[in-house]
Design an enzyme around this catalytic site. Structure first.
Site, short mmCIF file in Angstrom:
data_model
loop_
_atom_site.label_atom_id
_atom_site.label_comp_id
_atom_site.label_asym_id
_atom_site.label_seq_id
_atom_site.Cartn_x
_atom_site.Cartn_y
_atom_site.Cartn_z
N ARG A 84 0.86 -1.20 0.00
CA ARG A 84 0.00 0.00 0.00
C ARG A 84 0.88 1.23 0.00
O ARG A 84 1.79 1.37 0.82
CB ARG A 84 -0.91 -0.01 1.22
CG ARG A 84 -1.89 -1.16 1.25
CD ARG A 84 -3.04 -0.95 0.29
NE ARG A 84 -4.11 -0.16 0.87
CZ ARG A 84 -5.21 0.19 0.22
NH1 ARG A 84 -5.38 -0.15 -1.03
NH2 ARG A 84 -6.14 0.90 0.81
N ASP A 251 -13.70 2.68 8.49
CA ASP A 251 -14.23 2.36 7.16
C ASP A 251 -14.89 0.99 7.21
O ASP A 251 -14.60 0.09 6.41
CB ASP A 251 -13.11 2.40 6.13
CG ASP A 251 -13.63 2.55 4.69
OD1 ASP A 251 -14.86 2.68 4.52
OD2 ASP A 251 -12.81 2.53 3.76
N ASN A 256 -14.95 -3.93 2.53
CA ASN A 256 -13.59 -3.94 3.05
C ASN A 256 -13.30 -5.21 3.84
O ASN A 256 -12.40 -5.24 4.67
CB ASN A 256 -13.34 -2.72 3.94
CG ASN A 256 -13.11 -1.46 3.14
OD1 ASN A 256 -12.77 -1.52 1.97
ND2 ASN A 256 -13.30 -0.32 3.77
N ASP A 269 -8.30 -2.18 4.85
CA ASP A 269 -8.39 -0.72 4.76
C ASP A 269 -8.61 -0.04 6.11
O ASP A 269 -9.72 0.31 6.49
CB ASP A 269 -9.50 -0.32 3.78
CG ASP A 269 -9.04 -0.46 2.34
OD1 ASP A 269 -7.86 -0.78 2.13
OD2 ASP A 269 -9.85 -0.23 1.43
N GLU A 271 -6.98 2.90 6.96
CA GLU A 271 -6.44 4.25 6.90
C GLU A 271 -7.33 5.28 7.59
O GLU A 271 -6.87 6.36 7.95
CB GLU A 271 -6.17 4.66 5.45
CG GLU A 271 -7.41 4.78 4.60
CD GLU A 271 -7.05 4.85 3.12
OE1 GLU A 271 -5.87 5.01 2.81
OE2 GLU A 271 -7.95 4.73 2.29
#
Length: 382
Positions: A84, A251, A256, A269, A271
């Site tokens: 990533r 998220d 995801n 995910d 972030e």
């Protein structure tokens, strides 16, 4: 069932046909740079093969897929990897900052401390020199991810599944949130995720203020009236007593999560991970399905109307944790607002790359403006 990999989890949430441009980097050059970096990192020659970017590459961070192999004292090692990276500045990043070191640490922490099946983290490289940006590498897994394009409410393995299998997937997805939220992370651990205190009221205030700052950054002098009305609505309907703050995925949506036999095997995910009341994740999981459900209905498709309903998700969460989610109208409005800010930024990216024109009405940058307008006038329902 379709085959997917972790990096396909944050696609263009608008459900539009066609591939959005997300990268300006040359893959041939990246392959050689990855090989050189990994050779130095491991202190032995490394072969890098099958380097690619997934066709549904994420709208935020960029993802690279590759296989790495090398000789070790224990024999030949072969590892499937997913890296990533923060996007290049000319690619019109979705977010102003990409703290990949924090993502790496959160993934490690939730896997080891909460038993959440985040992919195993392999290496973090803070130096932008090797690839032009900091990046981290995690294990690459195989499984099934409910797709954003074409949305899982249109076609595919989840839509075709039995009611019993969908119910099992829904329950186990809610269990991810329960396990994460019930883990007693220390104040020091929470501080590394979201500095500034971990009280529920303070955490919610900080999160909303940060979201307002993000809106200002993402759209500059352009005003998007429906989003500004939503910000004002939040202030008028602020919870009297926000619940306790927990480590929040940020998220939390089934797009995801990677599943095998309708069971989560990878939670992806991180972030947007933060510290916030439990309802932040719960409402996001509910609203993101509502979003895709409404997209299906616009196209005259039945979708999955009996899936991820508020009453069902909240009841399951309470059964598992003993905590009854509260103020869900507020948190679902906030989810719709957050999604609107992100999607409007994504549309700016499309405009930048000539993939669509600027609409005459700035509210049309928000695909689900009608849903927000119904929330504002009280006609949306639960």
């Amino acid at each position: 069932m379709t085959h997917a990999t972790p990096e396909g989890a944050m696609d263009e949430q608008g459900g539009q046909a066609g591939q959005m441009r997300t990268s300006t980097r040359d893959l041939g050059e990246l392959r050689e740079r990855v090989r050189s970096w990994l050779t130095g990192r491991l202190g032995r020659p490394v072969a890098v093969s099958r380097l690619s970017q997934p066709s549904g590459n994420g709208m935020s961070s960029e993802t690279l897929l590759f296989d790495a192999s090398w000789d070790s004292p224990e024999g030949r090692r072969e590892v499937g990897c997913a890296a990533r990276m923060a996007p290049a500045s000319e690619a019109v990043p979705v977010f102003p900052d990409y703290d990949l070191g924090k993502q790496f640490e959160v993934m490690r922490m939730v896997r080891e401390r909460a038993g959440v099946p985040a992919p195993r983290t392999l290496w973090f490289e803070p130096d932008p020199g090797p690839l032009g940006t900091p990046f981290f590498v995690m294990e690459r897994l195989a499984g099934d991810v409910p797709p954003d394009v074409v949305p899982y409410t249109f076609e595919g393995w989840l839509l075709d599944a039995s009611r019993a299998d969908r119910d099992r997937l829904q329950r186990q997805s809610v269990e991810i949130l329960a396990r994460l939220h019930d883990t007693p992370f220390t104040a020091e651990e929470l501080e590394t995720v979201a500095p500034g205190g971990s009280g529920g009221s303070a955490a919610l205030r900080r999160h909303v203020d940060d979201q307002r700052a993000y809106y200002e950054w993402a759209h500059g002098s352009m005003r998007i009236p429906v989003l500004e009305r939503a910000f004002a609505w939040l202030e008028e309907h602020w919870p009297a007593a926000p619940g306790p703050a927990v480590l929040s995925w940020g998220d939390a949506r089934i797009g995801n999560v990677m599943y095998r036999d309708f069971t989560p095997v990878a939670v992806l995910d991180w972030e947007m991970a933060t510290v916030a009341p439990r309802e932040l994740d719960i409402a996001w999981m509910i609203f993101l399905h509502q979003f895709f459900q409404e997209v299906a209905q616009v196209f005259g498709l039945p979708g999955l109307p009996d899936f991820m309903r508020r009453e069902d998700v909240c009841r399951t969460y309470q059964e598992i944790t003993g905590y009854r989610p509260r103020d869900m109208e507020f948190y679902e409005m906030y989810a719709a607002l957050r999604h609107g800010v992100i999607m409007a930024r994504v549309w700016h990216r499309r405009i930048h790359f000539g993939e669509q024109p600027m609409p005459e009405d700035p509210d049309d940058l928000v695909m689900h403006r009608a849903a927000i307008e119904r929330m504002l006038d009280g006609s949306h329902g639960g």
